[in-house]
Enzyme design. Structure first.
Site, PDB file in Angstrom:
ATOM      1  N   HIS A 177       0.836  -1.212   0.000  1.00 48.72           N
ATOM      2  CA  HIS A 177       0.000   0.000   0.000  1.00 48.72           C
ATOM      3  C   HIS A 177       0.873   1.265   0.000  1.00 48.72           C
ATOM      4  O   HIS A 177       0.443   2.316   0.468  1.00 48.72           O
ATOM      5  CB  HIS A 177      -0.945   0.048   1.210  1.00 48.72           C
ATOM      6  CG  HIS A 177      -1.696  -1.225   1.445  1.00 48.72           C
ATOM      7  ND1 HIS A 177      -2.957  -1.458   0.952  1.00 48.72           N
ATOM      8  CD2 HIS A 177      -1.342  -2.351   2.099  1.00 48.72           C
ATOM      9  CE1 HIS A 177      -3.362  -2.671   1.310  1.00 48.72           C
ATOM     10  NE2 HIS A 177      -2.398  -3.235   2.002  1.00 48.72           N
TER      11      HIS A 177
ATOM     12  N   SER B 279      15.589  21.763 -16.477  1.00 49.05           N
ATOM     13  CA  SER B 279      14.430  22.589 -16.778  1.00 49.05           C
ATOM     14  C   SER B 279      14.914  23.894 -17.391  1.00 49.05           C
ATOM     15  O   SER B 279      15.929  24.450 -16.964  1.00 49.05           O
ATOM     16  CB  SER B 279      13.671  22.869 -15.476  1.00 49.05           C
ATOM     17  OG  SER B 279      12.921  24.060 -15.598  1.00 49.05           O
TER      18      SER B 279
ATOM     19  N   LYS C 152      16.651  22.020 -11.369  1.00 52.75           N
ATOM     20  CA  LYS C 152      15.976  20.759 -11.650  1.00 52.75           C
ATOM     21  C   LYS C 152      16.859  19.713 -12.337  1.00 52.75           C
ATOM     22  O   LYS C 152      17.671  20.021 -13.185  1.00 52.75           O
ATOM     23  CB  LYS C 152      14.754  20.998 -12.554  1.00 52.75           C
ATOM     24  CG  LYS C 152      13.599  21.708 -11.914  1.00 52.75           C
ATOM     25  CD  LYS C 152      12.990  20.981 -10.734  1.00 52.75           C
ATOM     26  CE  LYS C 152      12.296  19.695 -11.091  1.00 52.75           C
ATOM     27  NZ  LYS C 152      11.077  19.906 -11.882  1.00 52.75           N
TER      28      LYS C 152
ATOM     29  N   GLU D 234      10.202   8.603 -17.104  1.00 54.03           N
ATOM     30  CA  GLU D 234       8.860   9.087 -17.463  1.00 54.03           C
ATOM     31  C   GLU D 234       8.460   8.597 -18.848  1.00 54.03           C
ATOM     32  O   GLU D 234       7.326   8.171 -19.080  1.00 54.03           O
ATOM     33  CB  GLU D 234       8.829  10.615 -17.403  1.00 54.03           C
ATOM     34  CG  GLU D 234       9.003  11.135 -15.986  1.00 54.03           C
ATOM     35  CD  GLU D 234       9.264  12.632 -15.956  1.00 54.03           C
ATOM     36  OE1 GLU D 234       8.414  13.350 -15.425  1.00 54.03           O
ATOM     37  OE2 GLU D 234      10.300  13.085 -16.463  1.00 54.03           O
TER      38      GLU D 234
END
Ligand code: ARG
Length: 466
Positions: free
Chosen positions: A155, A276, A282, A289
């Site tokens: 979980h 970024s 970043k 992804e």
């Protein structure tokens, strides 16, 4: 010259003509088309349709086409309807009208079925090698992790400590099943449709066994209607790939989570991350992804394929031309992706101290604590309840189970004793999971050895198919 214009009085609508072509897609099948054409030509000669010198001329022409195909501009042809038409055009322009003899006794329906099977087989063989590489890097990382520990989650809440190696081997297991599915799919893909004709079988006495053998197929397909209308092999392969990409997507998602400072278990490798344009600090997990997103695409391919086939009457329908793209897309997506995830996995840094620290808090020894009571004859449900109460007490005090005094514990159950504390340490908690498939270090060591054997067996098969 078209392959079918004799009975037509009118020209095709130019827009329709362009739109229905498959050459922009199936030109990637050229190598397979040439190979299959050579086998067919040899069968025609054995059947007495081609003279020896005609066969020689056709084989020469096919070789010429193969050679010229090294230049990508060679494949720019706005007229060729599909790869079959392209080869006929090129052959005739190379060797003259003898080239038109090659299509004797065959149909594009069996040709495309054959080319796609050859394509599927070649993709499977390449994919198996790449999955073996991926499994190998996972096992190498597992070995290098030694006895490093991390939390395992259920979980997405901390559940129990496990060896980092145990966690990595979970992905090896998934990939192992993927390789089995691909091997299974290969068995049914590796049959030869040539000789099936348009739908009812060839009209010439072609030796189908010999053609199959020539192309490295196990044997000819059994039924001409099935063989020309069947795309099960593509559906099976793309579904196997959708599951493979689902596994990679779960892996990617987990890595993304673990790379956040909230977890801090891994350092994203710079070679596979981007920055970024706006936020100077970043470092983004782009490879992960995109891996997650590629799964969506491959699942889409599997869906498109199966829905495309489900309403088709036997045997060939032009709808089947639309099965090409999802097959190519899914195969090529994974052929490109697998080396990248392997590279990423090789480059990533694990923060073992942070993983270990995370594995040491949050009552992840609670099941071990209950097991201690079970071994002293306490029924598990009661032990569970009593340890649950101990956890409650810790939550109130802001401490861990091993920080409760023996008196506090004895209040909950007199069976608690001094030796209880040694059962709560990280090594002790790992050690009691001493079953096949468990995270006890000896079991994991054994699992690593078995995973290595599996990979070696996979390499052996790949070698035999090469
Ligand atoms: N380009 C076609 C395909 O991919 C080849 C088969 C065409 N057959 C036909 N009867 N039009 O399916």
């Amino acid at each position: 010259m078209k392959m079918w214009s004799g009975r037509f009085r009118q020209r095709l609508d130019p827009e329709f003509e362009r739109w229905q072509r498959s050459f922009p897609l199936d030109r990637r099948l050229l190598g397979h088309e040439l190979e299959a054409s050579r086998a067919h030509a040899r069968a025609l000669q054995r059947a007495g349709i081609l003279l020896a010198e005609e066969l020689a001329s056709i084989l020469f022409g096919l070789d010429q086409i193969a050679e010229r195909a090294a230049a990508p501009s060679f494949l720019e042809d706005d007229e060729a309807e599909d790869v079959h038409h392209f080869v006929e055009k090129q052959l005739v322009s190379t060797i003259g009208d003898t080239g038109y003899k090659l299509h004797s006794g065959r149909s594009r329906n069996e040709q495309i079925a054959t080319d796609l099977r050859l394509y599927a087989r070649a993709s499977i063989d390449q994919l198996q090698e790449l999955i073996a590489d991926w499994m190998e890097i996972l096992v190498t990382r597992a070995e290098r992790a030694g006895n490093a520990v991390m939390p395992a989650y259920t979980h997405l809440q901390r559940a129990e400590p496990v060896l980092v190696a145990h966690w990595l081997l979970a992905y090896v297991e998934m990939s192992g099943r993927d390789t089995e599915r691909l091997a299974d799919c290969r068995k049914r893909a590796n049959l030869c449709p040539l000789g099936s004709g348009a739908v009812a079988g060839a009209t010439l006495a072609l030796d189908r066994e010999a053609i199959a053998h020539d192309l490295g197929f196990d044997r000819p397909t059994v039924n001409s209607m099935d063989a020309t209308g069947d795309r099960d092999f593509a559906i099976e392969l793309v579904n196997a790939l959708s599951l493979l990409s689902t596994h990679l997507s779960r892996w990617a998602e987990e890595m993304i989570l673990f790379s956040t400072p909230e977890f801090g278990f891994i350092q994203l490798p710079e070679a596979y991350s981007t920055g970024s344009s706006a936020l100077p600090q970043k470092k983004n997990p782009d490879l992960l992804e995109l891996t997650r997103a590629k799964a969506a695409r491959v699942i889409g391919d599997a869906t498109a394929l199966q829905i495309g086939v489900k309403g088709l009457p036997l045997a060939y329908n032009k709808d089947l031309q639309e099965t090409q793209e999802p097959l190519f897309d899914a195969s090529e997506t994974l052929l490109a992706l697998l080396p990248l995830v392997s590279g990423w996995m090789k480059a990533v840094d694990f923060d073992y101290p942070r993983m270990q620290a995370a594995a040491q808090s949050g009552f992840m020894n609670a099941w071990a604590a209950a097991t201690y009571l079970v071994e002293r004859g306490v029924p598990f449900r009661l032990a569970h309840e009593q340890v649950g109460k101990a956890v409650q007490r810790c939550l109130d005090k802001g401490c861990e189970l091993e920080e409760l005094s023996l008196n506090e514990l004895k209040e909950l159950n007199p069976a608690f004793d001094q030796d209880f504390y040694s059962r709560l340490t990280l090594p002790a908690v790992l050690a009691i999971h001493d079953v096949v498939g468990g995270t006890a270090p000896a079991q994991v060591k054994q699992a690593i050895a078995e995973a290595k054997q599996k990979i070696a067996a996979l390499r052996g098969v790949a070698h035999a198919h090469a």
